[in-house]
Design a protein around this motif. Structure first.
Motif, PDB file in Angstrom:
ATOM      1  N   GLN A 193       0.833  -1.213   0.000  1.00 61.03           N
ATOM      2  CA  GLN A 193       0.000   0.000   0.000  1.00 61.03           C
ATOM      3  C   GLN A 193       0.860   1.252   0.000  1.00 61.03           C
ATOM      4  N   LEU A 194       1.999   1.181   0.699  1.00 62.05           N
ATOM      5  CA  LEU A 194       2.901   2.332   0.661  1.00 62.05           C
ATOM      6  C   LEU A 194       3.369   2.555  -0.770  1.00 62.05           C
ATOM      7  N   GLY A 195       3.558   1.439  -1.486  1.00 57.61           N
ATOM      8  CA  GLY A 195       3.905   1.541  -2.900  1.00 57.61           C
ATOM      9  C   GLY A 195       2.841   2.317  -3.654  1.00 57.61           C
ATOM     10  N   PHE A 196       1.573   2.017  -3.358  1.00 68.80           N
ATOM     11  CA  PHE A 196       0.483   2.774  -3.989  1.00 68.80           C
ATOM     12  C   PHE A 196       0.656   4.268  -3.751  1.00 68.80           C
ATOM     13  N   MET A 197       0.927   4.609  -2.470  1.00 70.47           N
ATOM     14  CA  MET A 197       0.997   6.038  -2.153  1.00 70.47           C
ATOM     15  C   MET A 197       2.182   6.682  -2.855  1.00 70.47           C
ATOM     16  N   ILE A 198       3.329   5.997  -2.811  1.00 70.27           N
ATOM     17  CA  ILE A 198       4.514   6.561  -3.448  1.00 70.27           C
ATOM     18  C   ILE A 198       4.264   6.722  -4.938  1.00 70.27           C
ATOM     19  N   ALA A 199       3.622   5.698  -5.527  1.00 64.25           N
ATOM     20  CA  ALA A 199       3.340   5.781  -6.958  1.00 64.25           C
ATOM     21  C   ALA A 199       2.454   6.981  -7.240  1.00 64.25           C
ATOM     22  N   ALA A 200       1.440   7.167  -6.381  1.00 61.39           N
ATOM     23  CA  ALA A 200       0.544   8.304  -6.589  1.00 61.39           C
ATOM     24  C   ALA A 200       1.305   9.609  -6.490  1.00 61.39           C
ATOM     25  N   ALA A 201       2.157   9.715  -5.450  1.00 62.98           N
ATOM     26  CA  ALA A 201       2.904  10.953  -5.292  1.00 62.98           C
ATOM     27  C   ALA A 201       3.820  11.162  -6.492  1.00 62.98           C
ATOM     28  N   GLY A 202       4.393  10.052  -6.989  1.00 66.30           N
ATOM     29  CA  GLY A 202       5.290  10.177  -8.129  1.00 66.30           C
ATOM     30  C   GLY A 202       4.568  10.628  -9.381  1.00 66.30           C
ATOM     31  N   MET A 203       3.317  10.243  -9.496  1.00 64.18           N
ATOM     32  CA  MET A 203       2.573  10.659 -10.692  1.00 64.18           C
ATOM     33  C   MET A 203       2.031  12.072 -10.551  1.00 64.18           C
ATOM     34  N   GLY A 204       2.223  12.669  -9.400  1.00 70.26           N
ATOM     35  CA  GLY A 204       1.709  14.021  -9.215  1.00 70.26           C
ATOM     36  C   GLY A 204       0.344  14.047  -8.574  1.00 70.26           C
ATOM     37  N   ALA A 205      -0.170  12.882  -8.199  1.00 68.40           N
ATOM     38  CA  ALA A 205      -1.484  12.861  -7.555  1.00 68.40           C
ATOM     39  C   ALA A 205      -1.277  12.956  -6.051  1.00 68.40           C
ATOM     40  N   TYR A 206      -0.832  14.139  -5.603  1.00 70.32           N
ATOM     41  CA  TYR A 206      -0.462  14.279  -4.196  1.00 70.32           C
ATOM     42  C   TYR A 206      -1.655  14.110  -3.283  1.00 70.32           C
ATOM     43  N   VAL A 207      -2.768  14.660  -3.714  1.00 71.61           N
ATOM     44  CA  VAL A 207      -3.953  14.561  -2.869  1.00 71.61           C
ATOM     45  C   VAL A 207      -4.382  13.118  -2.736  1.00 71.61           C
ATOM     46  N   ALA A 208      -4.324  12.392  -3.853  1.00 72.70           N
ATOM     47  CA  ALA A 208      -4.706  10.993  -3.787  1.00 72.70           C
ATOM     48  C   ALA A 208      -3.771  10.249  -2.856  1.00 72.70           C
ATOM     49  N   ALA A 209      -2.474  10.584  -2.906  1.00 72.33           N
ATOM     50  CA  ALA A 209      -1.526   9.917  -2.021  1.00 72.33           C
ATOM     51  C   ALA A 209      -1.882  10.180  -0.577  1.00 72.33           C
ATOM     52  N   MET A 210      -2.158  11.455  -0.270  1.00 76.61           N
ATOM     53  CA  MET A 210      -2.505  11.783   1.116  1.00 76.61           C
ATOM     54  C   MET A 210      -3.804  11.096   1.517  1.00 76.61           C
ATOM     55  N   PHE A 211      -4.739  11.057   0.588  1.00 74.79           N
ATOM     56  CA  PHE A 211      -6.028  10.438   0.866  1.00 74.79           C
ATOM     57  C   PHE A 211      -5.821   8.959   1.207  1.00 74.79           C
ATOM     58  N   HIS A 212      -5.022   8.294   0.393  1.00 76.15           N
ATOM     59  CA  HIS A 212      -4.794   6.892   0.663  1.00 76.15           C
ATOM     60  C   HIS A 212      -4.027   6.721   1.968  1.00 76.15           C
ATOM     61  N   LEU A 213      -3.132   7.661   2.236  1.00 72.39           N
ATOM     62  CA  LEU A 213      -2.378   7.613   3.498  1.00 72.39           C
ATOM     63  C   LEU A 213      -3.342   7.628   4.679  1.00 72.39           C
ATOM     64  N   ILE A 214      -4.330   8.520   4.608  1.00 66.97           N
ATOM     65  CA  ILE A 214      -5.257   8.646   5.738  1.00 66.97           C
ATOM     66  C   ILE A 214      -6.120   7.402   5.880  1.00 66.97           C
ATOM     67  N   THR A 215      -6.748   7.015   4.767  1.00 65.76           N
ATOM     68  CA  THR A 215      -7.639   5.848   4.871  1.00 65.76           C
ATOM     69  C   THR A 215      -6.832   4.619   5.253  1.00 65.76           C
ATOM     70  N   HIS A 216      -5.610   4.532   4.708  1.00 64.15           N
ATOM     71  CA  HIS A 216      -4.768   3.386   5.036  1.00 64.15           C
ATOM     72  C   HIS A 216      -4.461   3.372   6.524  1.00 64.15           C
ATOM     73  N   ALA A 217      -4.214   4.534   7.084  1.00 64.61           N
ATOM     74  CA  ALA A 217      -3.965   4.573   8.529  1.00 64.61           C
ATOM     75  C   ALA A 217      -5.152   3.998   9.279  1.00 64.61           C
TER      76      ALA A 217
END
Lengths: 102, 739, 171, 367
Positions: free
Chosen positions: B355-379
């Motif tokens: 799942q961290l891979g998902f977030m990093i991938a999102a951040a890498g693609m420029g989808a910062y909000v999506a990364a943060m969103f997944h970070l929160i729900t993942h928590a």
């Protein structure tokens, strides 16, 4: 009639402060020494309020608030110390508390 | 109303808890086990909750402050005037850091409460809570700091806490007599050092280039220098700004890979499961491992400049894209590895990596909000899953304990974490089963649980902008659902496969209540964050994006993700997805997730192993199993890298260091000469010259002191008089002489 | 800043009360003179457009602190103790000299300095709500610290009185 | 208003109020004796004075027997020998009864007795009080309440008697302890009305929110009982232990002043309670006929006084440790909790956090 300016208050404050300082320096009764300290704090407070009024800035009054709070804490601790000392020495003469004599 | 002035308190509360538990916790617990534990754990929890309250206060303050970031300067930390280096100790309160604060303290508080139940009876109860509060403190420094150096302090601090907590039971040994927990802690520490080295290098580069480490200043000057086409000079060399930033961001990626367990540094995370389960939940799932994502999101401007400049790393790939590929690859690989694990917590650990891979991938693609969103729900849901697994382990241990007492059935090899010994627990641990299922479904991305929304936002973004990443992530999502189905089936369904599982019992309410809260958050988290929770941001988001009712979080976060504004000004080109909810992608991933769950449930694990000795159905396909099992770079690391490294270090240590440096240079050249000189000074110089001087001066000081001593009368009034003298002297000075 | 006659009367009362406080041989009288001084100064605060501080002065100083003093004096039965005697030679003279120097310095400074006007009066918003806003906005951190200080003082007092009680029992 | 007008108003209102209160004190003691007697199944004072109602053919009927009892008491007190114990501290011995009585009267200075009243064509604005519109009215009350300790302490000390000193020390501790709960409960109406001005607090009670704060009112009532050393907190004058406590050495009119201060304090505190928690001078039709307000607040005050007397007749006295435990461990936590909850609620309401959230969720689902 002359106008009451902030200098009048400074003068009063200095007088009160000096009296308080003399009390601290000259009395042997620890409680009265303590009260003299309160008097000195009060002189300072008076100055704060006078200048708050003079400079039209309410910060001086806020500081007085803090001083009063700290004074309350100080008195609580100080009086507890005096009571404790009285219990062991049966005296509150500050000249008898001289364990730190060189 | 705003209460930014109270922000420092968020750091103060954990310190209070930490000091109290550190100094008195053990005494409380030793004095009276029951109340001591309540006091120690309760106090730590209350401190965590207080921090959470401050975080919430910050949230409302920001709302009433129109989301403008606020920097609270506490003091100047490092000032080197000659280098124009001035690093303040300042707290940055903006939407991003407040989001992190709320996640860290909110989930953290729940885990604190849970841990009171979980750690019950542990001899080092108060030490555990000391560490937890210490961790909270450092994590909050990490997210609240307004410069990279403060972030680094937190970064190192959480690393330290991670080490301490993984090795919490450092005295436990495995079958071979090796201290496995202590080793796991060491491994995590060392793996993190690699990332930290990268961080230090990145900071040095940044300081060289921009002359400061404060976030806002760095980002602003980066944008200005980029627009000017500035060249950075390193002595004889010089490089363009995008090239330098490429290096910086690549180093950031490396740092994030260390902390957020990405390829190739993820090997420490599965081992970190040696720590107590609340730790796994708090540090290795919900908060600390997300700091890499926080770092990348925080420095989004740098990544976007690199992307916009088209600068490539070694001429192959842009460092921003590299981030995306690393994340996607990690997500996929870790998802595959998770198939082969039998330890309930290791499955979750690999899932976390994925799942961290998902977030990093999102951040890498420029989808910062999506990364943060997944970070929160993942928590939410990963914390839930870990705590749930802790509850299961607790129940199994209880069952085993019961057995050991019930008859003479001793079973020393019993592993309460092995899923092969479980089964049928849904009847024994009803609450745990329900919340665990909720967590598993949320993780698999089943509509309408939290994971669905956040994961689909990432996938939709990938589908729009980077098909390769999208493909990998989709497969990874499929894997996620499959291994979660496998785990559910093995743990909760079927018949108990071990006597301990038959006697498992539900955990105490203190543990179950946080689970329910987290379960609730896992259910509604997706709505809450992206639906009309933040009224103003909703309106703003609607204004910016006509279709964007799902963009409340974006409306909130875009106040601190500067790339959004730069993108509007045309300086960078943020690959922005206006329609985040894409029915195609959502439909496909839902179908895949449900399919994977069904596959795991109805086909592969339908005839699941009935006893602990039976083989996993997947093992029947030898190639797949071997491949998945070999995927952990662990093996590669142990077999390939370690021997080589050992040989190299042996040579360095024995030949170079031992023979040449020590024996020759030190012994012969330096020591012999030194000894000769030293004996001369000891026998001749010291006894006659120095001692005479020292004794003489000591005597002089003593005489002087005897003189001065008389002035110490011991009468307080005399001292007061001298103070008064000083005060009057000062007054006279200021009145007459000062000007 | 008020009527000069009123000010002079109040100042005289305050100074006389302060002198009597320091001179008095009976601690209870000292305390009562100090209360009188505090009340006078509270009236000066009222004149200085600080009603909130004036009320706090009376409540806290006169109502709490001085009651505590009286309480302790009565508890110890320590009201009649030594008066004005000095402990070491010269203390009285040095102290008096310093006090005179202090007063003289200020007198000179006040006489030499530019006389200030009483300024624009009544522009100062010293209402409790404004004071409160100041306290909770600009001074919120010190305010919290004060709370901690009070807590610490409270704990200290409890510890002090407790230990002494135990010691008393042992002795 | 010019200073002259202010002075006039203060004089006028002060005259009315002080007169009322002094009469009220006299008849308050009468009321107490009568009521206590009734509660205990006695008749009470019934000799001094009555209202003769002539009846045809028979002896006249005596209504309200004992109606002149206060006057008789006063006469008795005045003509008693005014003695001072030899070893007492003369100055403070004389000062103490005054210190007890003065704050109890002064409290009445800030209580608004009615709304805007026009008398002789001039507006008694904004409230009919001796000193209306003081924006620190509540602090004034609190500071006077804290000054009230002096009378007791000084009386106890200056009498130079062990009973008196013990009573004085007990009282000091008791009053200081209960002052906290008193202050905290007073702050609640302050927060809700968002003002320290008593008149504004009364006006803010238009909506009738005082019903919400029955806990604060209850705490306030108990704390005032302790502040006045009335039953069940009257252990400083527990006859069995301390004979009459701090006033054991007092006699004649000096004793009368302590007696007076107690009843005036009853009236003052009842008036404050009515003002803070029960709408003060507000009541039906008070907006059209402001003068009615005076009657309303007098009525509410009377109810408070009767309640205090009733409690004296009902409850046994606290033991000293019970008193301290109750004050510190029950009353203070309750009022602190109440304070925090109220503050939180007010904040949430002001911030509009609860409302908009529900609104936005509804909006999303409804459209």
């Amino acid at each position: 009639m002359p106008e009451v300016t902030v200098e009048w208050y400074v003068a009063l404050s200095v007088l009160l402060f000096s009296i308080g300082a003399l009390g601290v320096l000259l009395r042997r009764n620890a409680i009265i020494v303590f009260m003299s300290i309160e008097l000195m704090l009060n002189a300072a407070n008076l100055l704060f309020v006078a200048f708050a009024n003079h400079l039209q800035d309410v910060d001086g009054q806020v500081l007085v608030f803090f001083v009063i709070t700290v004074a309350a804490a100080e008195v609580a601790v100080g009086l507890a110390l005096i009571v404790t000392i009285f219990r062991t020495k049966h005296s509150i003469n500050i000249d008898e508390i001289n364990l730190m004599k060189g | 109303m705003n209460a930014f002035g109270l922000a420092p308190l968020i750091l103060v509360f954990p310190v209070i808890g930490l000091l109290l538990n550190g100094f008195f916790g053990r005494r409380f617990v030793d004095a009276d086990r029951k109340t001591g534990e309540k006091l120690s754990g309760g106090f730590a929890s209350v401190m965590a909750l207080s921090s959470f309250a401050i975080a919430v206060l910050m949230f409302f303050s920001l709302r009433s402050h129109e989301f403008h970031a606020e920097v609270i300067n506490l003091f100047n930390w490092i000032v080197v005037p000659s280098a124009k280096l001035q690093i303040p100790w300042a707290i940055q309160v903006d939407t991003l850091s407040v989001t992190m604060m709320m996640v860290v303290t909110g989930v953290g508080s729940l885990i604190h409460i849970y841990a009171i139940g979980y750690m019950h009876g542990d001899p080092n109860f108060s030490r555990f809570f000391t560490y937890l509060n210490l961790f909270l403190f450092f994590m909050l420094i990490l997210v609240t700091g307004n410069n990279f150096l403060m972030l680094f302090v937190g970064w190192e601090g959480v690393g330290l806490c991670s080490y301490l907590l993984i090795g919490f039971w450092f005295d436990r040994v495995d079958k071979n007599g090796l201290p496995m927990n202590a080793n796991a802690g060491r491994k995590a520490f060392v793996a993190n050092r690699v990332g930290d080295l990268a961080m230090i290098l990145a900071m040095i580069l940044m300081f060289w280039t921009f002359g400061t480490l404060e976030f806002n200043t760095v980002f602003q000057s980066a944008v200005e220098l980029f627009e000017e086409g500035h060249m950075v000079h390193f002595g004889l060399f010089s490089a363009t700004l995008p090239a330098v930033l490429t290096a910086v961001t690549a180093l950031f990626l490396m740092g994030a890979a260390g902390k957020s367990a990405q390829i190739p540094l993820y090997i420490w995370l599965p081992d970190a499961m040696a720590g107590p389960t609340p730790v796994s939940a708090l540090i290795h799932a919900a908060t600390m491992v997300t700091s890499g994502i926080y770092l990348i999101v925080r420095s989004n401007v740098l990544f976007e400049i690199v992307r916009a400049s088209g600068e490539l790393l070694f001429g192959i790939v842009s460092s921003a894209d590299l981030v995306a590929y690393t994340g996607a690859a990690t997500a996929l690989v870790a998802g595959l590895i998770a198939f082969t694990q039998f330890d309930i917590k290791k499955v979750l650990a690999y899932s976390t990596v994925s799942q961290l891979g998902f977030m990093i991938a999102a951040a890498g693609m420029g989808a910062y909000v999506a990364a943060m969103f997944h970070l929160i729900t993942h928590a939410f849901f990963k914390g839930l899953l870990f705590l749930g697994s802790g509850s299961v382990i607790h129940g199994m241990e209880h069952g085993h304990h019961h057995l050991a007492h019930g008859d003479d059935h001793h079973d020393d090899d019993f592993d309460p974490q092995d899923m092969r010994t479980m089964g049928g627990l849904r009847h024994k641990m009803n609450s745990t089963f329900i919340v665990y299922t909720i967590g598993a479904l949320a993780l698999s991305g089943i509509f309408p649980l939290a994971g669905f929304w956040s994961k689909d936002e990432i996938l939709a973004h990938g589908g729009e902008h980077n098909f390769a990443v999208y493909l990998m992530l989709t497969i990874a999502a499929f894997c996620t659902a499959f291994y979660m189905g496998r785990q559910l089936q093995m743990v909760f369904f079927g018949k108990p496969r071990h006597a301990a599982a038959e006697h498992a019992e539900e955990s105490s309410p203190l543990m179950v209540i946080p689970l329910w809260i987290l379960a609730g958050l896992s259910v509604v988290g997706g709505f809450l964050l992206n639906l009309p929770f933040l009224t103003e941001s909703l309106a703003e988001a609607n204004h910016n994006h006509p279709t964007g009712i799902f963009l409340a979080l974006e409306g909130w976060l875009e106040h601190s993700i500067q790339a959004f504004h730069l993108s509007e000004e045309g300086i960078v080109h943020l690959p922005h997805t206006p329609i985040v909810f894409s029915p195609m992608v959502a439909g496909l991933s839902t179908v895949l997730a449900v399919g994977a769950l069904l596959l795991a449930f109805k086909l592969v694990y339908r005839d699941r192993p009935q006893t602990a000795d039976e083989r996993d159905p997947l093992e029947k396909i030898p190639f797949v199993w071997k491949f998945f099992a070999a995927l952990p770079f662990e093996t590669l690391f142990m077999k390939g890298f370690i021997p080589l490294f050992n040989k190299a270090s042996h040579w360095l240590g024995h030949t170079l260091d031992g023979t040449i440096w020590h024996d020759f240079v030190h012994e012969r050249v330096i020591r012999d000469n030194f000894v000769g000189f030293a004996s001369f000074s000891a026998d001749v110089l010291d006894t006659n010259g120095v001692d005479g001087l020292v004794n003489g001066s000591a005597k002089a000081v003593k005489r002087l002191a005897n003189l001065i001593r008389r002035s110490q009368t011991g009468y307080a009034r005399n001292y007061a008089l001298s103070v008064f003298l000083g005060a009057v002297a000062l007054v006279v000075y200021f009145v007459y002489m000062a000007n | 800043m008020g009527n000069p006659i009123l000010f002079l009367i109040l100042a005289a009362v305050a100074v006389i009360a302060a002198v009597m406080m320091v001179r008095s041989r009976n601690a209870i009288y000292s305390a009562l003179f100090l209360v009188l001084n505090f009340v006078t100064i509270a009236v000066l605060y009222l004149i200085l457009n600080a009603p909130f501080i004036a009320m706090v002065q009376i409540t806290v100083y006169a109502g709490a602190i001085m009651v505590l003093f009286l309480f302790v004096i009565m508890l110890l039965g320590a009201e009649k103790l030594q008066g004005f005697e000095e402990s070491s030679k010269g203390q009285l003279w040095i102290a008096a000299f310093l006090a005179v120097v202090l007063i003289a310095t200020f007198a000179v400074a006040l006489i030499q300095g530019d006389p200030s006007s009483s300024g624009a009066v009544a522009g100062l918003d010293s209402s409790p709500s404004n004071l409160g806003l100041h306290l909770f906005k600009a001074y919120v951190f010190p305010f919290e610290l004060t709370g901690v200080l009070l807590l610490a003082a409270m704990i200290g007092v409890v510890v002090l009185s407790r230990n002494s009680a135990k010691r008393g029992k042992d002795a | 208003m010019t200073p002259v007008q202010i002075a006039l108003r203060a004089l006028l209102v002060g005259f009315v109020v002080v007169l009322t209160v002094i009469t009220g004190f006299a008849y308050g003691s009468f009321l107490e004796r009568k009521l206590l007697a009734r509660f205990q199944g006695r008749i009470g004072p019934n000799r001094a004075g009555y209202l003769p109602i002539p009846q045809r053919g028979r002896k006249e009927r005596k209504l309200l027997g004992g109606v002149l009892q206060p006057a008789a008491d006063a006469v008795k007190l005045f003509f008693k020998e005014d003695l001072t114990p030899t070893k007492a501290d003369k100055w403070i011995y004389t000062l103490a009864p005054m210190m007890a009585a003065i704050p109890a009267i002064m409290i009445l200075g800030v209580i608004p007795w009615a709304g805007k009243i026009t008398i002789f064509g001039s507006l008694f604005s904004p409230y009919f009080a001796i000193a209306p519109g003081i924006n620190v009215g509540i602090l004034f009350i609190l500071s006077l309440a804290s000054i009230g300790v002096y009378g007791v302490v000084l009386a106890g000390w200056s009498s130079n008697s062990k009973y008196a000193v013990l009573g004085g020390i007990r009282t000091t501790a008791q009053m200081v302890s209960y002052e906290l709960a008193l202050g905290l409960s007073v702050l609640i109406p302050v927060m809700m009305a968002n003002s320290l001005d008593l008149g504004e607090i009364v006006e803010a009670q238009r909506g009738g929110w005082f019903f919400v704060q029955f806990i604060a009112a209850f705490v306030f009532f108990i704390a005032t009982l302790a502040e006045m050393q009335r039953s069940p907190f009257d252990l400083l004058e527990a006859e069995q232990e301390l004979s009459a406590g701090y006033m054991v050495e007092y006699g004649g009119m000096r004793f009368g002043m302590f007696f007076m201060s107690e009843y005036m304090a009853m009236i003052s505190y009842s008036a404050i309670m009515a003002t803070l928690f029960f709408g003060g001078y507000r009541g039906p039709f008070v907006d059209t006929y402001p003068a009615l307000g005076f009657l309303y607040i007098l009525g509410k005050t009377l109810i408070g006084v009767v309640l205090m007397i009733w409690i004296r007749a009902t409850l046994p006295r606290f033991r000293y440790d019970q008193l301290m435990n109750f004050g510190w461990k029950s009353l203070l936590p309750i009022s602190a909790l109440n304070f925090i909850l109220t503050a939180t609620f007010i904040l949430l309401k002001e911030e509009g956090i609860v409302g908009p959230f529900i609104d936005s969720v509804l909006k999303f689902f409804v459209g």
